[in-house]
Structures are given as structure tokens and as C-alpha cells.
Scaffold this active site. Structure first.
Site, PDB file in Angstrom:
ATOM      1  N   PHE A   1      34.593  18.516  -0.856  1.00  0.00           N
ATOM      2  CA  PHE A   1      35.764  18.871  -0.050  1.00  0.00           C
ATOM      3  C   PHE A   1      35.372  19.843   1.050  1.00  0.00           C
ATOM      4  O   PHE A   1      34.334  20.515   1.000  1.00  0.00           O
ATOM      5  CB  PHE A   1      36.878  19.462  -0.918  1.00  0.00           C
ATOM      6  CG  PHE A   1      36.564  20.801  -1.531  1.00  0.00           C
ATOM      7  CD1 PHE A   1      36.926  21.976  -0.892  1.00  0.00           C
ATOM      8  CD2 PHE A   1      35.911  20.887  -2.749  1.00  0.00           C
ATOM      9  CE1 PHE A   1      36.642  23.217  -1.446  1.00  0.00           C
ATOM     10  CE2 PHE A   1      35.617  22.120  -3.322  1.00  0.00           C
ATOM     11  CZ  PHE A   1      35.978  23.282  -2.670  1.00  0.00           C
ATOM     12  N   CYS A   2      36.224  19.895   2.076  1.00  0.00           N
ATOM     13  CA  CYS A   2      36.035  20.797   3.211  1.00  0.00           C
ATOM     14  C   CYS A   2      37.411  21.048   3.813  1.00  0.00           C
ATOM     15  O   CYS A   2      38.423  20.737   3.193  1.00  0.00           O
ATOM     16  CB  CYS A   2      35.059  20.206   4.227  1.00  0.00           C
ATOM     17  SG  CYS A   2      35.579  18.602   4.894  1.00  0.00           S
ATOM     18  N   THR A   3      37.465  21.577   5.000  1.00  0.00           N
ATOM     19  CA  THR A   3      38.752  21.939   5.599  1.00  0.00           C
ATOM     20  C   THR A   3      39.623  20.718   5.876  1.00  0.00           C
ATOM     21  O   THR A   3      40.777  20.653   5.458  1.00  0.00           O
ATOM     22  CB  THR A   3      38.537  22.722   6.905  1.00  0.00           C
ATOM     23  OG1 THR A   3      37.679  23.830   6.653  1.00  0.00           O
ATOM     24  CG2 THR A   3      39.861  23.207   7.477  1.00  0.00           C
TER      25      THR A   3
END
Length: 287
Positions: free
Chosen positions: A185-187
Site C-alpha cells: 500500500f501507499c498514498t
């Protein structure tokens, strides 16, 4: 709140980014938008803001203008609101990659990584395992300073300082991932998409990306299994699970992230210093 903040990306083959640049720049300026659009041979990545009328017009332009040859007809946007314009100017930049990994063999535009949507992920985390009974490991693909603002509970964080370090740290820590379901996951989704493809390419199984990243997760299910806020690259600094600007800020002097707790320190002087750059902190570290 009268300003609409849009973010989006899509991997798609673009033959001549330089030919697109003046047209995209002209349209953004005509609509009074501010922000950044990145164009690369592998696709588009954008963060723009403006009035509702003008951001709606921009969405229609990206999806339907003949310039884009239908490549972005289904482009999805993440949206938040603010009471002022978060960007100071409008830039359209040409890049080698829309997110730099320095792995040219990875071509997301040729096929997406498997993904899990926010409601499904929440269900997995509620139960502690995926639908097949495997334990779920959340893998944060962001830079260390972003992670420090907030992340998923018990997420793996390898303290990278730039995304191009990701392949090396994965090779060094493969044992953490074996036999589990990995959700990168990331922004907003762009880094974790490349990350998931890379992990599959090097033989790691049961890898997913979080569809739409943290911000889409906040939008759809709130802050369940997440602690803190989500760092964003504009004046808001961080958004809480309600997608509202939080009290986290950045130091005027050194640009370090300053949490509400750190703002209580006598070393934090708004507009000047924070516990990271205050002369007393530097002296203590040097001693």
C-alpha cells in the site's frame, strides 16, 4: 470548502509525451487549475486543484479529449476538499517514469497487479486472515518520513528513503513475506502497484496492491486498522481518516514532518524550527 483536490494516475503507453505537454498545459491554465501533471512513456500521474466547475471540466477533458486516444476513458479520480488552493502554480512535467523505481523491465501498462479493494481488505484485517485462511501482512511502500505520520497497524516498514530502494529491501527481507498474503500500500496506489508487480516478478506469491491506496481506503471504510494520518505532498501535510487536513505540519526551517505531539516541544517554534533542526537538538546529537 470551495477547492476540489484531484489525484489520479494510470499506467498506459504514451508514444510522445513532449507532443502532449503544451496541450495539457494550455488546458490546465485555461481552467485556472494549479498542481502537477507528470507525463512519462509509462503513463500519467496528476495532482491538481481548482473550483468544482473547473475540476469537473478537467476530468471530462482527460477522459474524452481526442489527444489521449481513449487511453484514460476510465480514469478514476480521488477527491478531497480544502478551503484554499494547496498548490502555488501549474506544472506539466516530462519524466522517465511516473514513479521512479529504476526497474525498466517492470511495465505496469502491460498488465495490472492483482488488487484488493478497501472493504475486502477491512474484512481480512477484521478476521486476521484472507479468504483462504492465510495471514495478511500489510507492506508499506512509502518513504520512512511518510510512514511516521501514520500507517496500518503492524505494517512492515523497511525505512526506505526513496522508492528505488524498494527492490533491494525486498530481496533482503523475503523471509518476512513467505507463506503469507502480502498487501502493498501507499498514498494513492501508484507505488504499491509497481511494488506488487516487482514482488510477483521475483517469485513472491499471494501479492496484492491496495486499490486506490490509503486515501481510497479512508474514503470507503474510514480509519479501521490504521493509526495516525496520511502524509500528502501539499500544504495540508496530512489528512485524517475523514479526509480532512490534520494538525500535523511541516517545519518551515527544515521541512521535517512535525506531529501534534512534537509541536508541544519547546524546541518547536512555528515558522522557524522543530525538534529535528533546533540548535539545541543538533548540539545534543553532536555531543
Amino acid at each position: 470548502m470551495s477547492i476540489v483536490n484531484l489525484s489520479s494516475y494510470q499506467f498506459a503507453t504514451i508514444e510522445d509525451t513532449a507532443a502532449w505537454r503544451p496541450f495539457v498545459t494550455e488546458r490546465c491554465n485555461a481552467l485556472g487549475l494549479k498542481g502537477t501533471v507528470l507525463l512519462a512513456p509509462e503513463g500519467i500521474n496528476l495532482f491538481v486543484a481548482g473550483t468544482r466547475e473547473n475540476t469537473d471540466a478537467f476530468i471530462h477533458y482527460i477522459r474524452h479529449d481526442a489527444l489521449f486516444e481513449g487511453k484514460f476513458a476510465d480514469l478514476q479520480f480521488k477527491e478531497s476538499l480544502s478551503d484554499k488552493q494547496p498548490f502555488t502554480r501549474m506544472l506539466v512535467k516530462l519524466k522517465r517514469e511516473i514513479i521512479t523505481m529504476k526497474k525498466p523491465a517492470i511495465r505496469p501498462e502491460l498488465g495490472r497487479a492483482p488488487f484488493v479493494d478497501a472493504p475486502t481488505l477491512k474484512s481480512w484485517l477484521d478476521r486476521g486472515h484472507d479468504d483462504e485462511g492465510r495471514p495478511v501482512v500489510m507492506l508499506d511502500t512509502r518513504n520512512a518520513f511518510e510512514v511516521d505520520v501514520g500507517t496500518f497497524d503492524n505494517a512492515l516498514d523497511y525505512r526506505i528513503t526513496k522508492f528505488s530502494e524498494f527492490p533491494e529491501v525486498i530481496e533482503q527481507n523475503r523471509a518476512d513475506l513467505e507463506g503469507k498474503t502480502i498487501v502493498s500500500f501507499c498514498t494513492g496506489g501508484i507505488r504499491c502497484e509497481k511494488a506488487a508487480i516487482h514482488m510477483k516478478d521475483v517469485g513472491i506469491e499471494n501479492v496484492y496492491q491496495l486499490e486506490g491506496g490509503i486515501l481510497k481506503y479512508f474514503e470507503e471504510v474510514g480509519g479501521a486498522h490504521y493509526h495516525g494520518d496520511c502524509f500528502v505532498f501539499d500544504y495540508r501535510t496530512a489528512l485524517n481518516p475523514q479526509l480532512e487536513p490534520s494538525k500535523t505540519t511541516q517545519c518551515f526551517g527544515c521541512r521535517a514532518v512535525v506531529t501534534p505531539e512534537a509541536q508541544q516541544s519547546p524546541l518547536y517554534v512555528a515558522g522557524k524550527t522543530c525538534p529535528e533542526c533546533h540548535p539545541d537538538s543538533k548540539a545534543a546529537r553532536a555531543a
